[in-house]
Motif scaffolding. Structure first.
Motif, PDB file in Angstrom:
ATOM      1  N   LYS A 286       0.841  -1.200   0.000  1.00 47.71           N
ATOM      2  CA  LYS A 286       0.000   0.000   0.000  1.00 47.71           C
ATOM      3  C   LYS A 286       0.872   1.245   0.000  1.00 47.71           C
ATOM      4  CE  LYS A 286      -0.643   0.506   5.014  1.00 47.71           C
ATOM      5  NZ  LYS A 286      -1.637   0.621   6.099  1.00 47.71           N
ATOM      6  N   ALA A 287       0.242   2.381  -0.341  1.00 48.51           N
ATOM      7  CA  ALA A 287       0.939   3.663  -0.347  1.00 48.51           C
ATOM      8  C   ALA A 287       0.612   4.419   0.935  1.00 48.51           C
ATOM      9  CB  ALA A 287       0.520   4.483  -1.558  1.00 48.51           C
ATOM     10  N   THR A 288       1.570   5.233   1.378  1.00 53.39           N
ATOM     11  CA  THR A 288       1.348   6.059   2.564  1.00 53.39           C
ATOM     12  C   THR A 288       1.086   7.501   2.135  1.00 53.39           C
ATOM     13  OG1 THR A 288       3.695   6.588   2.826  1.00 53.39           O
ATOM     14  CG2 THR A 288       2.891   4.570   3.874  1.00 53.39           C
ATOM     15  N   ARG A 289       0.710   8.325   3.084  1.00 53.65           N
ATOM     16  CA  ARG A 289       0.358   9.719   2.766  1.00 53.65           C
ATOM     17  C   ARG A 289       1.533  10.520   2.227  1.00 53.65           C
ATOM     18  NH1 ARG A 289      -3.379  11.564   7.958  1.00 53.65           N
ATOM     19  NH2 ARG A 289      -5.112  10.104   7.574  1.00 53.65           N
TER      20      ARG A 289
ATOM     21  N   VAL B 103       6.081  -2.530   1.504  1.00 53.35           N
ATOM     22  CA  VAL B 103       6.343  -3.687   0.643  1.00 53.35           C
ATOM     23  C   VAL B 103       6.391  -4.954   1.487  1.00 53.35           C
ATOM     24  CG1 VAL B 103       7.968  -4.727  -0.975  1.00 53.35           C
ATOM     25  CG2 VAL B 103       7.619  -2.252  -0.976  1.00 53.35           C
ATOM     26  N   ASN B 104       5.699  -5.978   1.029  1.00 54.89           N
ATOM     27  CA  ASN B 104       5.673  -7.265   1.713  1.00 54.89           C
ATOM     28  C   ASN B 104       6.844  -8.117   1.245  1.00 54.89           C
ATOM     29  OD1 ASN B 104       5.041  -9.658   2.994  1.00 54.89           O
ATOM     30  ND2 ASN B 104       3.333 -10.156   1.645  1.00 54.89           N
ATOM     31  N   LEU B 105       7.718  -8.476   2.188  1.00 54.40           N
ATOM     32  CA  LEU B 105       8.869  -9.332   1.890  1.00 54.40           C
ATOM     33  C   LEU B 105       8.718 -10.716   2.519  1.00 54.40           C
ATOM     34  CD1 LEU B 105      11.868  -6.857   2.402  1.00 54.40           C
ATOM     35  CD2 LEU B 105      10.694  -7.416   0.279  1.00 54.40           C
ATOM     36  N   ASN B 106       7.490 -11.029   2.952  1.00 53.03           N
ATOM     37  CA  ASN B 106       7.209 -12.321   3.604  1.00 53.03           C
ATOM     38  C   ASN B 106       8.004 -12.476   4.894  1.00 53.03           C
ATOM     39  OD1 ASN B 106       5.350 -13.269   1.628  1.00 53.03           O
ATOM     40  ND2 ASN B 106       7.071 -13.861   0.312  1.00 53.03           N
ATOM     41  N   LEU B 107       8.019 -11.410   5.692  1.00 54.75           N
ATOM     42  CA  LEU B 107       8.669 -11.439   6.997  1.00 54.75           C
ATOM     43  C   LEU B 107       7.598 -11.273   8.075  1.00 54.75           C
ATOM     44  CD1 LEU B 107      11.836  -9.260   6.314  1.00 54.75           C
ATOM     45  CD2 LEU B 107      11.776 -11.723   6.709  1.00 54.75           C
ATOM     46  N   GLU B 108       6.660 -12.206   8.118  1.00 53.02           N
ATOM     47  CA  GLU B 108       5.566 -12.191   9.084  1.00 53.02           C
ATOM     48  C   GLU B 108       4.821 -10.867   9.023  1.00 53.02           C
ATOM     49  OE1 GLU B 108       6.425 -13.567  12.982  1.00 53.02           O
ATOM     50  OE2 GLU B 108       7.572 -15.286  12.282  1.00 53.02           O
ATOM     51  N   ASP B 109       4.724 -10.171  10.167  1.00 50.58           N
ATOM     52  CA  ASP B 109       3.933  -8.938  10.219  1.00 50.58           C
ATOM     53  C   ASP B 109       4.764  -7.694   9.916  1.00 50.58           C
ATOM     54  OD1 ASP B 109       1.773 -10.495  11.004  1.00 50.58           O
ATOM     55  OD2 ASP B 109       2.277 -10.310  13.129  1.00 50.58           O
ATOM     56  N   THR B 110       5.981  -7.857   9.455  1.00 47.67           N
ATOM     57  CA  THR B 110       6.879  -6.717   9.209  1.00 47.67           C
ATOM     58  C   THR B 110       6.921  -6.360   7.736  1.00 47.67           C
ATOM     59  OG1 THR B 110       8.264  -7.389  11.077  1.00 47.67           O
ATOM     60  CG2 THR B 110       9.223  -5.861   9.492  1.00 47.67           C
ATOM     61  N   ASP B 111       6.580  -5.105   7.422  1.00 46.44           N
ATOM     62  CA  ASP B 111       6.648  -4.603   6.049  1.00 46.44           C
ATOM     63  C   ASP B 111       7.881  -3.734   5.879  1.00 46.44           C
ATOM     64  OD1 ASP B 111       4.233  -5.779   5.218  1.00 46.44           O
ATOM     65  OD2 ASP B 111       3.071  -4.137   6.092  1.00 46.44           O
TER      66      ASP B 111
ATOM     67  N   PRO C  10      12.386   8.172 -10.815  1.00 45.22           N
ATOM     68  CA  PRO C  10      11.400   9.059 -11.456  1.00 45.22           C
ATOM     69  C   PRO C  10      10.892   8.515 -12.788  1.00 45.22           C
ATOM     70  CG  PRO C  10      13.624   9.975 -11.621  1.00 45.22           C
ATOM     71  CD  PRO C  10      13.709   8.800 -10.706  1.00 45.22           C
ATOM     72  N   ARG C  11      11.550   7.519 -13.316  1.00 41.10           N
ATOM     73  CA  ARG C  11      11.140   6.937 -14.601  1.00 41.10           C
ATOM     74  C   ARG C  11      10.002   5.925 -14.422  1.00 41.10           C
ATOM     75  NH1 ARG C  11      14.620   6.957 -19.010  1.00 41.10           N
ATOM     76  NH2 ARG C  11      13.943   5.709 -20.789  1.00 41.10           N
ATOM     77  N   GLU C  12       9.785   5.486 -13.169  1.00 48.73           N
ATOM     78  CA  GLU C  12       8.880   4.373 -12.922  1.00 48.73           C
ATOM     79  C   GLU C  12       7.596   4.810 -12.235  1.00 48.73           C
ATOM     80  OE1 GLU C  12      12.476   1.109 -12.210  1.00 48.73           O
ATOM     81  OE2 GLU C  12      11.349   1.882 -10.515  1.00 48.73           O
ATOM     82  N   THR C  13       6.547   4.037 -12.437  1.00 50.50           N
ATOM     83  CA  THR C  13       5.304   4.153 -11.681  1.00 50.50           C
ATOM     84  C   THR C  13       5.045   2.803 -11.022  1.00 50.50           C
ATOM     85  OG1 THR C  13       4.000   3.569 -13.638  1.00 50.50           O
ATOM     86  CG2 THR C  13       4.314   5.920 -13.190  1.00 50.50           C
ATOM     87  N   TYR C  14       4.364   2.823  -9.898  1.00 46.57           N
ATOM     88  CA  TYR C  14       4.194   1.609  -9.116  1.00 46.57           C
ATOM     89  C   TYR C  14       2.720   1.343  -8.839  1.00 46.57           C
ATOM     90  CZ  TYR C  14       9.075   2.890  -8.442  1.00 46.57           C
ATOM     91  OH  TYR C  14      10.377   3.270  -8.671  1.00 46.57           O
ATOM     92  N   GLU C  15       2.366   0.064  -8.876  1.00 48.66           N
ATOM     93  CA  GLU C  15       0.989  -0.359  -8.665  1.00 48.66           C
ATOM     94  C   GLU C  15       0.900  -1.264  -7.439  1.00 48.66           C
ATOM     95  OE1 GLU C  15      -1.461   0.769 -10.459  1.00 48.66           O
ATOM     96  OE2 GLU C  15      -0.241   1.800 -11.980  1.00 48.66           O
TER      97      GLU C  15
END
Length: 497
Positions: free
Chosen positions: A150-153, A159-167, A177-182
């Motif tokens: 998810k995005a923050t304000r 980003v989920n790295l599969n480390l339990e409850d830690t993002d 700046p060249r990229e957009t993220y979904e």
């Protein structure tokens, strides 16, 4: 007796906690509740037994160990029990015996149970944090694959790295700046940093209280290390050590320059990195959304390296203007000027970063005008200088480099120019400064025994001074008897002629 089979199995399987850690946690929790109720835990004993399914160490019992005493000696309700009460519990017990009395934790005070429960939850949290930290720390400085959650304000992403409850945190500064993220998009990331954060909580007294927070993981796709890691993954010659990345400079989203080298004569470092028909570097460029990547050959000769770094421009020659400030001019044909500078000056800027030199790009005509201008300035400047002013400038330069007026410059004692320059490079400018060092220190600075002897032997005393019965040490100005070979004050050595 409490049967905790389900609870203990859940903590082991779901929390991935070690069984001994779980049992220790339960023991501490019960002892803590006991102490809160009775004011001490000295006589508390916790034992584990097989659970309902026959599994070992899945049921628990807590006991209060009490000394059996006569009625008249009974004064401590927590640690002692009268003999008649003890005999009602266990037949044949006598005064002087010790009795373990089982307790039901459900009868402990609510506050005691809650306090122990909170402590156990904190221990579990700290255990999980430590374990996640170890796993995350192993990822630091490496590429990982994560899913954008998810995005923050403030523009960051979690980003989920599969480390339990830690993002992990994908901050704005780490985004290209060249990229957009979904959301739910899976991408490669470079793990820049992993640490344990701190949380600030306001206390009752109004002061902030810092306590251990969770694990903080910072990701990047805009750093030069991200591109470097991508290349290392694509080029097996780098893993084997046949090819080495010597330097890298990046303007995220625009262009990256990579300098590669090899110690093997039969290996082409640029060709190995680019790959057949450019397949390897094209894979890296695709991951960076088409960002241009120049792979150049590293050279120990800075002028050659600078010419290589300005690729894709073709450089005719590189001229050193001032080696002390690392200032050079790269001369190119007229049709190569725009290519060498690049859009917005990005090509020459990255070349500067890659080589760590101040690079100007000029055509031959521009360079000729530059030389003519510099020559005019020199000639005009010399017109207004008298011989006295020139001598004064020399003295001023000596003052600027810290030579005392009473000291003897190295240039005045007949040393070879190459040796004088070598001494200047290690910041020795006068014979007095030379004798401030012993031979071992001079060797560590790079001087040979012959060079040290040459300087020491340059300090000579004439026969006229010897016949006078005494002479003055030219280093420390101490009056010495004639024939003295080593000054006892400063250690200077003398030869007589």
């Amino acid at each position: 007796m409490l049967d905790l089979t389900d609870e203990i199995n859940s903590m082991i399987t779901e929390r991935h906690m070690d069984e001994e850690k779980v049992l220790s946690l339960i023991r501490d929790m019960l002892v803590s509740a006991y102490k809160r109720k009775f004011g001490t835990d000295e006589n508390a004993v916790v034992r584990f037994f097989p659970g309902k399914t026959g599994e070992e160490n899945r049921a628990v019992e807590i006991y209060s160990v009490k000394d059996v005493v006569e009625e008249e000696n009974w004064y401590d309700r927590v640690k002692q029990i009268p003999v008649d009460e003890a005999q009602a519990l266990v037949e044949g017990v006598e005064a002087g015996d010790s009795l373990e009395i089982p307790l039901d934790p459900k009868n402990f005070e609510y506050s005691a149970v809650q306090s122990a429960k909170q402590r156990s939850q904190q221990v579990v949290k700290e255990y999980n944090t430590d374990r996640v930290y170890v796993d995350a720390k192993a990822m630091e400085g490496k590429l990982v694959i994560g899913e954008i959650k998810k995005a923050t304000r403030n523009g960051d992403y979690l980003v989920n790295l599969n480390l339990e409850d830690t993002d992990a945190i994908f901050p704005v500064r780490g985004q290209s700046p060249r990229e957009t993220y979904e959301i739910q998009e899976k991408l490669k990331f470079f793990v820049e940093k992993v640490d344990k954060g701190e949380e600030s909580r306001g206390g009752r007294d109004g002061k902030d209280r810092k306590r251990k927070g969770g694990v903080r993981i910072l990701l990047s796709r805009a750093s030069k290390e991200f591109v470097k890691a991508l290349i290392e993954n694509e080029v097996p010659e780098i893993s084997s050590g046949d090819v080495e990345i010597r330097a890298i400079a990046r303007h995220a989203g625009i262009r990256t320059k990579v300098a590669v080298d090899t110690r093997k004569t039969d290996v082409d470092p640029v060709g190995s990195t680019v790959g057949k028909a450019g397949t390897r570097i094209q894979t890296v460029m695709t991951e960076c959304e088409g960002e241009k990547i120049d792979v150049v050959r590293y050279s120990d000769d800075p002028l050659v390296f600078i010419a290589n770094a300005l690729i894709p421009a073709q450089v005719k020659r590189v001229v050193t203007i001032d080696p002390s400030t690392k200032h050079v001019v790269a001369i190119v044909d007229d049709n190569q000027l725009g290519i060498a500078i690049g859009q917005g000056g990005v090509n020459v800027k990255l070349a500067k970063m890659l080589c760590d030199w101040n690079i100007e790009v000029k055509t031959q005509d521009q360079f000729n005008e530059m030389e003519e201008t510099m020559e005019i300035y020199r000639n005009v400047d010399n017109l207004f200088k008298s011989e006295e002013e020139t001598d004064e400038e020399i003295h001023l330069s000596n003052d600027e480099i810290g030579i005392d007026p009473d000291d003897t410059p190295l240039t005045d004692i007949g040393l070879p120019e190459a040796l004088v320059e070598k001494l200047h490079n290690i910041d020795i400018w006068s014979i007095q400064e030379f004798f401030d060092y012993n031979d071992d220190e001079l060797r560590e600075a790079g001087l040979t025994d012959d060079e040290i002897s040459t300087v020491r032997n340059s300090v000579e005393i004439t026969e006229e001074e010897e016949d006078g019965g005494s002479f003055e040490c030219p280093i420390c100005h101490t009056e010495l008897p004639a024939g003295t070979e080593v000054c006892p004050n400063c250690g200077a050595e003398f030869e007589f002629e």
